[in-house]
Design a protein around this motif. Structure first.
Motif, PDB file in Angstrom:
ATOM      1  N   ARG A 298      61.418 -40.291  -4.520  1.00 20.88           N
ATOM      2  CA  ARG A 298      61.220 -39.664  -5.831  1.00 20.88           C
ATOM      3  C   ARG A 298      60.025 -38.716  -5.808  1.00 20.88           C
ATOM      4  O   ARG A 298      60.097 -37.586  -6.329  1.00 20.88           O
ATOM      5  CB  ARG A 298      61.015 -40.746  -6.889  1.00 20.88           C
ATOM      6  N   ALA A 299      58.926 -39.152  -5.196  1.00 22.63           N
ATOM      7  CA  ALA A 299      57.736 -38.301  -5.121  1.00 22.63           C
ATOM      8  C   ALA A 299      58.021 -37.034  -4.313  1.00 22.63           C
ATOM      9  O   ALA A 299      57.610 -35.932  -4.700  1.00 22.63           O
ATOM     10  CB  ALA A 299      56.580 -39.081  -4.506  1.00 22.63           C
ATOM     11  N   ALA A 300      58.751 -37.185  -3.196  1.00 27.66           N
ATOM     12  CA  ALA A 300      59.071 -36.016  -2.372  1.00 27.66           C
ATOM     13  C   ALA A 300      59.966 -35.037  -3.126  1.00 27.66           C
ATOM     14  O   ALA A 300      59.734 -33.817  -3.117  1.00 27.66           O
ATOM     15  CB  ALA A 300      59.740 -36.471  -1.077  1.00 27.66           C
ATOM     16  N   MET A 301      60.989 -35.568  -3.792  1.00 28.00           N
ATOM     17  CA  MET A 301      61.906 -34.702  -4.533  1.00 28.00           C
ATOM     18  C   MET A 301      61.194 -33.987  -5.675  1.00 28.00           C
ATOM     19  O   MET A 301      61.404 -32.786  -5.907  1.00 28.00           O
ATOM     20  CB  MET A 301      63.076 -35.516  -5.075  1.00 28.00           C
ATOM     21  N   ASN A 302      60.373 -34.704  -6.397  1.00 28.98           N
ATOM     22  CA  ASN A 302      59.673 -34.078  -7.523  1.00 28.98           C
ATOM     23  C   ASN A 302      58.721 -32.990  -7.047  1.00 28.98           C
ATOM     24  O   ASN A 302      58.549 -31.961  -7.722  1.00 28.98           O
ATOM     25  CB  ASN A 302      58.930 -35.130  -8.344  1.00 28.98           C
ATOM     26  N   ALA A 303      58.106 -33.196  -5.878  1.00 28.15           N
ATOM     27  CA  ALA A 303      57.232 -32.158  -5.332  1.00 28.15           C
ATOM     28  C   ALA A 303      58.042 -30.910  -4.959  1.00 28.15           C
ATOM     29  O   ALA A 303      57.634 -29.784  -5.245  1.00 28.15           O
ATOM     30  CB  ALA A 303      56.486 -32.696  -4.110  1.00 28.15           C
ATOM     31  N   LEU A 304      59.204 -31.109  -4.327  1.00 29.50           N
ATOM     32  CA  LEU A 304      60.059 -29.970  -3.973  1.00 29.50           C
ATOM     33  C   LEU A 304      60.570 -29.257  -5.216  1.00 29.50           C
ATOM     34  O   LEU A 304      60.582 -28.021  -5.281  1.00 29.50           O
ATOM     35  CB  LEU A 304      61.245 -30.442  -3.126  1.00 29.50           C
ATOM     36  N   LEU A 305      60.993 -30.024  -6.206  1.00 26.38           N
ATOM     37  CA  LEU A 305      61.534 -29.420  -7.422  1.00 26.38           C
ATOM     38  C   LEU A 305      60.463 -28.675  -8.207  1.00 26.38           C
ATOM     39  O   LEU A 305      60.743 -27.638  -8.829  1.00 26.38           O
ATOM     40  CB  LEU A 305      62.184 -30.494  -8.293  1.00 26.38           C
TER      41      LEU A 305
END
Length: 379
Positions: A298-305
């Motif tokens: 979740r943290a990785a995806m939110n950073a990319l988004l």
């Protein structure tokens, strides 16, 4: 320095003052992010448009005229579709931009789009395709591989275009590919659909399903040039349905869990709250939190988004913009198809693009040679 001008222009409660150079950058960001019409609508509904300098004001008023003209054209297209499909058994549901217009929902006022999308039952696809062909919509000429790709792997027919009006139409039997990590039963969406305000006999998705479709589309398509626009659409839908129906948020959480799309919804809600401040009621926070992915992904995806959802403009890009969007593009294919299908499919696409580039280069060289020969002849 943060070069994003369009987000504060669309969200700040007060009218922001811009220099002539900033207006130039703002309009450029709005066009590149497909948000010029939304910016124009915001300034018009707030009564700010007359205070805009003459040059930018002309662009904003022009965008408003384009939106209204497109609305009239889409309503006519909806009427023609209704007529062409009048004998089709089962519901015919409008999706996305056409649905916003047909249901008179807030996002249509600031949205431009290039095609009309329909949802029908899978066992009615042949009947629908035949009726549309009789009405003047024909499929683009595809090679056997691409035709099979659509009909076997995807959730839609090959794209259609009307022979006279040149309008584009996509016909879906569900909203995600059958091979997707988030497969959705199209029949469930059709059963819960509701009548459209415009287009007698046609329907639109139920409110919660409409929001979920937007969230899944945003996270699974992998193209973020219009990502900020799509996120604003979701914000508008949440505000509209949430204010009109006290049970909407509860139904949204229940339906996301039922369809297995809680993860895409949670990402969309996170970034709607981050950028625009709209969030679920506090009493339901735990239910929505339970839909989220585990902490690390979740943290990785939110950073990319957070990077990918910035306006699509050089002034807003960083060194991480292209890598982030490429990573999300690859992820979107992984969500839609298993790797054993993705690898040969992407390899084929790359090969076909290379062949097309070579063909284009040969044609340009031939044209240049012909022009050179013509020049020698005239001399």
């Amino acid at each position: 320095m943060n070069g994003d001008l369009i987000t504060p222009a669309l969200t700040a409660p007060e009218r922001l003052e811009f220099t002539p150079r900033q207006w130039e950058d703002l309009l450029s960001q709005a066009r590149r992010s497909r948000l010029l019409a939304r910016l124009a609508w915001r300034y018009d509904e707030r009564g700010w448009i007359d205070a805009v300098p003459a040059g930018p004001r002309q662009h904003l008023r022009g965008a408003l005229r384009v939106v209204q003209r497109q609305r009239d054209e889409v309503l006519w297209e909806i009427d023609r579709l209704r007529f062409a499909l009048r004998h089709v058994d089962g519901p015919v549901v409008l999706l996305k931009g056409a649905a916003y217009i047909a249901a008179d929902l807030p996002p249509w006022r600031g949205r431009l789009f290039g095609d009309v999308d329909l949802l029908v039952a899978r066992d009615r696809l042949a009947q629908v395709e035949t009726a549309l062909m009789a009405g003047g919509w024909i499929a683009a000429r595809l090679d056997p591989y691409d035709d099979r790709y659509y009909r076997q792997w995807m959730h839609e027919l090959p794209p259609l275009q009307h022979v006279q009006r040149r309008t584009h139409l996509d016909v879906h039997h569900t909203i995600t590919p059958p091979t997707s990590r988030f497969p959705i039963d199209g029949g469930s969406l059709l059963e819960r659909s509701v009548p459209a305000v415009h287009g007698v006999g046609l329907r639109v998705l139920a409110p919660a399903d409409m929001v979920l479709h937007s969230a899944v589309h945003l996270l699974q398509e992998g193209e973020f040039e219009g990502g900020l626009r799509d996120l604003l659409d979701i914000r508008d839908l949440l505000l509209h349905f949430g204010s009109d129906d006290a049970g909407f948020w509860d139904e949204l959480a229940r339906r996301a869990a039922e369809l297995g799309v809680g993860v895409p919804l949670s990402y969309a809600l996170h970034h709607v709250e981050r950028l625009f401040g709209t969030r679920p009621p506090e009493a339901l926070r735990e239910r929505f939190d339970a839909l989220r992915a585990p902490l690390l992904p979740r943290a990785a995806m939110n950073a990319l988004l957070a990077i990918a959802l910035r306006p699509d403009h050089p002034a807003c890009d960083t060194a991480l913009t292209r890598p982030a969007r490429f990573a999300l593009y690859v992820r979107s294919h992984h969500l839609r198809m298993p790797w054993y299908q993705i690898a040969p499919h992407l390899a084929r696409k790359a090969w076909m693009r290379a062949l097309q580039r070579r063909k284009d280069a040969r044609e340009r060289a031939a044209q240049a040679a012909a022009q050179n020969d013509a020049g020698h002849t005239t001399r």
